[in-house]
Motif scaffolding. Structure first.
Motif, PDB file in Angstrom:
ATOM      1  N   SER A 183       0.830  -1.205   0.000  1.00 37.17           N
ATOM      2  CA  SER A 183       0.000   0.000   0.000  1.00 37.17           C
ATOM      3  C   SER A 183       0.868   1.261   0.000  1.00 37.17           C
ATOM      4  CB  SER A 183      -0.919  -0.003   1.227  1.00 37.17           C
ATOM      5  OG  SER A 183      -1.706   1.169   1.248  1.00 37.17           O
ATOM      6  N   ILE A 184       1.918   1.258   0.807  1.00 37.89           N
ATOM      7  CA  ILE A 184       2.818   2.427   0.867  1.00 37.89           C
ATOM      8  C   ILE A 184       3.561   2.594  -0.455  1.00 37.89           C
ATOM      9  CG2 ILE A 184       4.889   3.348   1.979  1.00 37.89           C
ATOM     10  CD1 ILE A 184       3.920   1.943   4.563  1.00 37.89           C
ATOM     11  N   ILE A 185       4.037   1.467  -1.021  1.00 39.39           N
ATOM     12  CA  ILE A 185       4.763   1.539  -2.298  1.00 39.39           C
ATOM     13  C   ILE A 185       3.843   2.057  -3.402  1.00 39.39           C
ATOM     14  CG2 ILE A 185       5.889   0.146  -4.075  1.00 39.39           C
ATOM     15  CD1 ILE A 185       6.888  -1.673  -1.823  1.00 39.39           C
ATOM     16  N   SER A 186       2.602   1.586  -3.409  1.00 38.58           N
ATOM     17  CA  SER A 186       1.648   2.060  -4.414  1.00 38.58           C
ATOM     18  C   SER A 186       1.410   3.558  -4.271  1.00 38.58           C
ATOM     19  CB  SER A 186       0.331   1.291  -4.253  1.00 38.58           C
ATOM     20  OG  SER A 186      -0.621   1.778  -5.164  1.00 38.58           O
ATOM     21  N   GLY A 187       1.329   4.024  -3.032  1.00 40.28           N
ATOM     22  CA  GLY A 187       1.144   5.464  -2.798  1.00 40.28           C
ATOM     23  C   GLY A 187       2.318   6.276  -3.306  1.00 40.28           C
ATOM     24  N   ILE A 188       3.525   5.798  -3.042  1.00 36.17           N
ATOM     25  CA  ILE A 188       4.723   6.521  -3.508  1.00 36.17           C
ATOM     26  C   ILE A 188       4.731   6.600  -5.033  1.00 36.17           C
ATOM     27  CG2 ILE A 188       7.239   6.417  -3.642  1.00 36.17           C
ATOM     28  CD1 ILE A 188       7.185   5.122  -0.850  1.00 36.17           C
ATOM     29  N   ASN A 189       4.483   5.453  -5.694  1.00 35.44           N
ATOM     30  CA  ASN A 189       4.522   5.436  -7.162  1.00 35.44           C
ATOM     31  C   ASN A 189       3.417   6.307  -7.760  1.00 35.44           C
ATOM     32  OD1 ASN A 189       6.673   3.670  -7.054  1.00 35.44           O
ATOM     33  ND2 ASN A 189       5.378   1.842  -7.152  1.00 35.44           N
ATOM     34  N   CYS A 190       2.221   6.247  -7.161  1.00 34.09           N
ATOM     35  CA  CYS A 190       1.077   7.019  -7.685  1.00 34.09           C
ATOM     36  C   CYS A 190       1.331   8.524  -7.589  1.00 34.09           C
ATOM     37  CB  CYS A 190      -0.182   6.640  -6.924  1.00 34.09           C
ATOM     38  SG  CYS A 190      -1.642   7.585  -7.393  1.00 34.09           S
ATOM     39  N   LEU A 191       1.717   8.984  -6.414  1.00 30.55           N
ATOM     40  CA  LEU A 191       1.935  10.430  -6.237  1.00 30.55           C
ATOM     41  C   LEU A 191       3.178  10.904  -6.984  1.00 30.55           C
ATOM     42  CD1 LEU A 191       0.996  11.054  -2.486  1.00 30.55           C
ATOM     43  CD2 LEU A 191      -0.420  11.170  -4.527  1.00 30.55           C
ATOM     44  N   ASP A 192       4.161  10.023  -7.134  1.00 29.58           N
ATOM     45  CA  ASP A 192       5.379  10.422  -7.862  1.00 29.58           C
ATOM     46  C   ASP A 192       5.069  10.715  -9.327  1.00 29.58           C
ATOM     47  OD1 ASP A 192       8.157  10.930  -8.032  1.00 29.58           O
ATOM     48  OD2 ASP A 192       8.461   8.957  -8.934  1.00 29.58           O
ATOM     49  N   GLU A 193       4.082  10.013  -9.884  1.00 29.60           N
ATOM     50  CA  GLU A 193       3.717  10.236 -11.288  1.00 29.60           C
ATOM     51  C   GLU A 193       2.887  11.508 -11.483  1.00 29.60           C
ATOM     52  OE1 GLU A 193       1.655   6.759 -12.428  1.00 29.60           O
ATOM     53  OE2 GLU A 193       3.446   5.493 -12.576  1.00 29.60           O
ATOM     54  N   MET A 194       2.427  12.110 -10.390  1.00 29.88           N
ATOM     55  CA  MET A 194       1.574  13.310 -10.505  1.00 29.88           C
ATOM     56  C   MET A 194       2.382  14.603 -10.567  1.00 29.88           C
ATOM     57  SD  MET A 194      -1.506  12.282  -7.899  1.00 29.88           S
ATOM     58  CE  MET A 194      -2.428  13.763  -8.262  1.00 29.88           C
ATOM     59  N   ASN A 195       3.706  14.466 -10.594  1.00 27.71           N
ATOM     60  CA  ASN A 195       4.575  15.651 -10.729  1.00 27.71           C
ATOM     61  C   ASN A 195       4.281  16.690  -9.643  1.00 27.71           C
ATOM     62  OD1 ASN A 195       6.642  17.100 -11.942  1.00 27.71           O
ATOM     63  ND2 ASN A 195       5.225  18.238 -13.247  1.00 27.71           N
ATOM     64  N   LEU A 196       4.190  16.205  -8.406  1.00 27.30           N
ATOM     65  CA  LEU A 196       3.949  17.105  -7.273  1.00 27.30           C
ATOM     66  C   LEU A 196       5.248  17.776  -6.850  1.00 27.30           C
ATOM     67  CD1 LEU A 196       1.661  14.722  -5.168  1.00 27.30           C
ATOM     68  CD2 LEU A 196       0.972  16.465  -6.803  1.00 27.30           C
ATOM     69  N   ASP A 197       5.130  18.770  -5.991  1.00 28.52           N
ATOM     70  CA  ASP A 197       6.331  19.469  -5.511  1.00 28.52           C
ATOM     71  C   ASP A 197       7.059  18.656  -4.445  1.00 28.52           C
ATOM     72  OD1 ASP A 197       5.875  21.701  -7.141  1.00 28.52           O
ATOM     73  OD2 ASP A 197       4.463  22.543  -5.688  1.00 28.52           O
ATOM     74  N   VAL A 198       6.327  18.011  -3.581  1.00 33.60           N
ATOM     75  CA  VAL A 198       6.952  17.239  -2.503  1.00 33.60           C
ATOM     76  C   VAL A 198       5.910  16.246  -1.971  1.00 33.60           C
ATOM     77  CG1 VAL A 198       6.319  18.907  -0.705  1.00 33.60           C
ATOM     78  CG2 VAL A 198       8.279  17.426  -0.351  1.00 33.60           C
ATOM     79  N   ILE A 199       6.400  15.152  -1.379  1.00 29.23           N
ATOM     80  CA  ILE A 199       5.519  14.124  -0.802  1.00 29.23           C
ATOM     81  C   ILE A 199       5.884  13.944   0.662  1.00 29.23           C
ATOM     82  CG2 ILE A 199       4.905  11.670  -0.842  1.00 29.23           C
ATOM     83  CD1 ILE A 199       5.524  11.684  -3.847  1.00 29.23           C
ATOM     84  N   ILE A 200       4.859  13.872   1.513  1.00 26.36           N
ATOM     85  CA  ILE A 200       5.062  13.552   2.929  1.00 26.36           C
ATOM     86  C   ILE A 200       4.616  12.116   3.147  1.00 26.36           C
ATOM     87  CG2 ILE A 200       4.366  14.066   5.290  1.00 26.36           C
ATOM     88  CD1 ILE A 200       3.867  16.945   4.440  1.00 26.36           C
ATOM     89  N   LEU A 201       5.534  11.294   3.653  1.00 25.31           N
ATOM     90  CA  LEU A 201       5.239   9.902   3.976  1.00 25.31           C
ATOM     91  C   LEU A 201       5.259   9.773   5.492  1.00 25.31           C
ATOM     92  CD1 LEU A 201       4.911   6.885   3.271  1.00 25.31           C
ATOM     93  CD2 LEU A 201       7.406   6.755   3.100  1.00 25.31           C
ATOM     94  N   GLY A 202       4.105   9.511   6.097  1.00 22.79           N
ATOM     95  CA  GLY A 202       4.117   9.522   7.554  1.00 22.79           C
ATOM     96  C   GLY A 202       3.034   8.696   8.188  1.00 22.79           C
ATOM     97  N   ARG A 203       3.196   8.589   9.489  1.00 24.36           N
ATOM     98  CA  ARG A 203       2.175   7.975  10.346  1.00 24.36           C
ATOM     99  C   ARG A 203       2.504   8.372  11.779  1.00 24.36           C
ATOM    100  NH1 ARG A 203       1.453   2.359  12.343  1.00 24.36           N
ATOM    101  NH2 ARG A 203       1.182   3.622  14.231  1.00 24.36           N
ATOM    102  N   GLY A 204       1.569   8.123  12.690  1.00 30.76           N
ATOM    103  CA  GLY A 204       1.788   8.460  14.089  1.00 30.76           C
ATOM    104  C   GLY A 204       2.692   7.450  14.767  1.00 30.76           C
TER     105      GLY A 204
END
Length: 402
Positions: A183-204
């Motif tokens: 699930s985390i890997i899919s999130g990284i790949n999905c958002l990386d393809e959206m050409n965003l400025d930055v990604i926050i990967l986190g949890r409590g």
């Protein structure tokens, strides 16, 4: 049929008495791996002791630490706890009350963590040369975390406080348990393809088991391969995961990740306003300077135009002509005055005019002008010219002035 009904407090008190009366539970030592270790601000330490099949809650009170704990205990440590098992009556939960904790070795998860950390570090995945800079003015930020946890609310709250106009794209990921890694890997790949400025990967926060998905090698490699800068914010400040080391930036908490990713819009707006004022001032000054320079060039150009040059020379010629005329007229007037004066004097000397005034012009016998009696004799003839004719006379007497 009558039955005994007890309150919860009575039952907990009863069980607590049973535990305290049990000889073995009153003084025992047990070994296991430390997990979910928390240092409370009161000085108490709360942790879980576990093996491969079971776990038990433990606490060491602040008053026992000085004598009973000689090392900095952390998740993954293999330890031996000496103390007693008692009841926490308020929650109806039994736990181990530790009097002494000894280090027995390193736990399995911690060994796996250290081994993977060493391997990835030696492969260069933690090297600073691969760290992508976090953009200073990010406007599109991706978030990979659980959609309902405190972490996502903290990230959104801090982000909107700093920049109300930021666009947040949430990828709801499973961040704990089976299925968390894909699930985390899919999130990284999905958002990386959206050409965003930055990604926050986190949890409590959580135990080492709760955070373990962020210590898996596939997650680390997905972070390393991403083209978008990634900020990791996993657990609390004391929690370190493999994701923290391979990410482009580590934040101690999800809230701090939001602070690192977002700029303060009000500060940015004030800075832009200052730059705008300075730019306008500079442009006004430059424009005034150029305008003055153009006017100067215009005047110089006008002075160099042939017609202006001709006109200037013509003006100069007219001036010289007027001056010459003035000088000539003055000189003529001066000569005319002198001529009139001379004419006046000459006119005063004119014989005709004297004759007209009653004078006569006397000549002797020799025809010469008579201006004295010395050369004359009685009987000499004299000729006298008057204005309208000649008189002939003869000297009858001569008397000379004395």
């Amino acid at each position: 049929m009558n039955k005994n009904v007890y309150s919860v407090s009575q039952i907990n008190t009863y069980i607590e008495r049973m535990f305290s009366d049990d000889f073995m539970l009153g003084n025992l030592s047990l070994s296991g791996e430390v997990s979910n270790c928390k240092y409370n601000h009161t000085g108490h330490i709360y942790f879980t002791l576990k093996d491969d099949k079971s776990s038990i809650s433990c606490v060491m009170f602040a008053g026992k630490r000085a004598k009973g704990l000689k090392f900095n205990m952390k998740d993954g440590d293999q330890i031996v706890v000496t103390g007693y098992v008692g009841i926490y009556a308020a929650a109806g939960r039994y736990q181990v009350y530790a009097n002494e904790i000894e280090l027995a070795g390193v736990g399995d998860l911690y060994q796996r963590f250290e081994a993977l950390k060493q391997e990835l570090e030696e492969s260069g995945m933690f090297d600073a040369m691969y760290k992508k800079p976090i953009p200073s003015h990010a406007m599109r930020i991706g978030i990979i975390t659980a959609p309902t946890g405190a972490a996502v609310h903290d990230i959104i709250r801090v982000s909107k406080t700093r920049n109300p106009f930021v666009e947040l794209i949430l990828y709801p990921a499973q961040v704990q348990g089976e299925g968390a890694v894909p699930s985390i890997i899919s999130g990284i790949n999905c958002l990386d393809e959206m050409n965003l400025d930055v990604i926050i990967l986190g949890r409590g926060g959580g135990s080492i088991e709760d955070l373990w998905a962020f210590n898996e090698e596939p997650v680390a490699r997905a972070i390393f391969k991403a083209n978008t800068p990634i900020i990791s914010a996993v657990g609390h400040e004391t929690d370190f995961t493999i994701a923290d080391f391979v990410a482009d930036k580590r934040a101690a908490t999800p809230s701090q990740a939001a602070e690192l990713a977002n700029f303060v819009y009000e500060d940015f707006a004030r800075t832009c306003e200052r730059y705008s004022d300075r730019l306008n001032s500079t442009l006004d000054f430059k424009l005034s300077s150029i305008t003055a320079q153009l006017e100067n060039y215009k005047l110089r150009l006008q002075s160099l135009r042939p017609e202006n040059k001709i006109k200037a020379n013509q003006d100069k010629l007219n001036h010289l002509y007027d001056r010459l005329n003035s000088l000539m007229n003055a000189k003529i007037e001066r000569y005319e005055s002198r001529l009139i004066a001379a004419s006046g004097r000459l006119d005063g000397l004119s014989p005709t005019k004297r004759l007209a005034s009653g004078f006569g012009y006397v000549t002797g016998p020799d025809g010469k002008k008579v201006d004295s009696v010395s050369n004359l004799s009685i009987g000499d003839s004299l000729s006298i010219r008057v204005k309208d004719g000649m008189l002939e006379s003869q000297i009858t007497s001569i008397s000379k002035d004395k």
